[in-house]
Design a protein around this motif. Structure first.
Motif, short mmCIF file in Angstrom:
data_model
loop_
_atom_site.label_atom_id
_atom_site.label_comp_id
_atom_site.label_asym_id
_atom_site.label_seq_id
_atom_site.Cartn_x
_atom_site.Cartn_y
_atom_site.Cartn_z
N LEU A 70 0.85 -1.19 0.00
CA LEU A 70 0.00 0.00 0.00
C LEU A 70 0.89 1.24 0.00
O LEU A 70 1.81 1.36 0.81
CB LEU A 70 -0.89 -0.02 1.25
CG LEU A 70 -1.75 -1.28 1.37
CD1 LEU A 70 -2.46 -1.33 2.71
CD2 LEU A 70 -2.77 -1.36 0.23
N THR A 71 0.60 2.13 -0.94
CA THR A 71 1.45 3.30 -1.07
C THR A 71 0.60 4.48 -1.51
O THR A 71 -0.60 4.52 -1.30
CB THR A 71 2.63 2.97 -2.04
OG1 THR A 71 3.42 4.14 -2.22
CG2 THR A 71 2.20 2.44 -3.37
N GLY A 72 1.22 5.49 -2.08
CA GLY A 72 0.45 6.66 -2.49
C GLY A 72 1.32 7.59 -3.32
O GLY A 72 2.29 7.14 -3.92
N GLY A 73 1.03 8.85 -3.21
CA GLY A 73 0.62 9.69 -2.11
C GLY A 73 1.11 9.14 -0.76
O GLY A 73 2.04 8.37 -0.70
N GLU A 74 0.50 9.62 0.28
CA GLU A 74 0.90 9.14 1.61
C GLU A 74 -0.20 8.24 2.17
O GLU A 74 -1.27 8.73 2.55
CB GLU A 74 1.20 10.33 2.53
CG GLU A 74 1.46 9.96 3.97
CD GLU A 74 2.43 8.78 4.15
OE1 GLU A 74 3.46 8.70 3.46
OE2 GLU A 74 2.13 7.89 4.97
#
Ligand code: SAM
Length: 318
Positions: A70-74
């Protein structure tokens, strides 16, 4: 399940989900300045937990998926993060991992562990507060180190990721190595990638794998480990038993056995970071339609090496 595969035998086993484009840091490799960050932070809503879970479950039905990052962005800014982690574990995927800037980690670490998170990469580009501010446009080194310690205290596995940039944070290589080794942590140094606003100018910031090894080699006797299949990083151990890695996207590309599929915060998939051609997946579509789209995504993979992209990792997910 008939496994989707290309002529190199590559298929998708790892899913990276960009939960949102919003971020609370403005790192120089992601955004050109505050205006670009503001634009990302004003971007529309990301997918709700139930919709993301439905997509992940479908992907798990159609692919030999064993890991979700899970990642992003934050990702720590995503409101349903703990229930999402719980849902992914309940879908039968045990390796749930996170990539975070650690800014909110100190208070969130216990809930993430309790939800079933296994391990995380914390991005930290400097120990020196001024250099950190130059890299991220914020002041938060001590807060991030507090987050790392809180994660370790609840039993989460932590690695540190550092993007090395010439003239920006290259003074921090050894201090970061010392910080990681003092906590018994593995640190990985990343060669900067030609993405987003750096598409045409990453070369001027590149600190190569060779330069990194030379600098570390002046202080430690180091031994390389064999590269694991589909790994992004190669690892070395020091004479005192510490371990570090390098993600040498430029010097030693790792496309040939890449197994990563990316899902962005609007429900598009990408088979490769070099591709800025999103493929939309709809939950109302049939398994056969998803199969076709997954094959299309697999065909996006480069044969040998990353070729650059106008999309920043803030959008496609790092
Ligand atoms: N906000 C989280 C974080 O900071 O870890 C997750 C998303 S961020 C895009 C994930 C990571 O992508 C960054 O910390 C950095 O390691 C990597 N990244 C982003 N742009 C990059 C670039 N141009 N070159 C190399 N790495 C990059």
């Amino acid at each position: 399940m008939s496994v989707i595969q290309d002529h190199y035998g590559r298929s998708f086993r790892t899913l990276r989900v960009s939960l949102l484009q919003h971020c609370n840091l403005g790192c120089v490799y992601c955004v050109a300045g505050e205006a670009e960050l503001k634009e990302a932070n004003a971007a529309g809503d990301s997918l709700p937990v139930e919709q993301l879970l439905a997509m992940i479950r479908r992907l798990k039905d159609q692919l030999p998926l064993d890991t979700v990052r899970l990642t992003g962005g934050e990702p720590l800014l995503y409101p349903g993060l703990a229930s999402l982690i719980r849902g992914i574990r309940a879908a039968g995927i045990d390796a749930v991992r996170l990539t975070t800037n650690g800014f909110l980690l100190e208070r969130m670490a216990p809930a993430l562990k309790e939800a079933g998170l296994e391990a995380m990469n914390v991005s930290l580009d400097a120990v020196d507060e001024d250099v950190f501010a130059r890299m991220s446009r914020r002041h938060s080194v001590s807060r991030i180190i507090g987050g790392i310690d809180a994660a370790l205290a609840v039993g989460l596995k932590v690695k540190i990721n550092t993007v090395m940039m010439k003239g920006m944070n290259d003074s921090q290589l050894l201090p970061l190595l010392d910080l990681a080794f003092a906590r018994g942590l593995t640190i990985r140094f990343l060669e900067v990638m030609a993405m987003g606003h750096l598409h045409d100018q990453a070369g001027r910031y590149l600190v190569t794998q060779e330069e990194i090894l030379e600098r570390i080699g002046e202080h430690h006797r180091i031994t390389p480990e064999p590269r694991a299949v589909s790994a992004t990083a190669r690892y070395w151990t020091t004479e005192s038993g510490h371990r570090f890695g390098i993600i040498a996207n430029e010097s030693e590309p790792f496309c040939r056995d890449c197994d990563r599929l990316r899902l962005d915060s609007s429900g598009h998939i990408y088979g490769c970071l070099s591709s800025n051609q999103p493929i939309e997946l709809g939950l109302s579509e049939s398994a056969a339609e998803w199969d076709e789209k997954l094959k299309e995504a697999l065909a996006q993979k480069q044969e040998l090496k990353f070729v650059g992209s106008d999309l920043s990792m803030l959008h496609i997910g790092g």
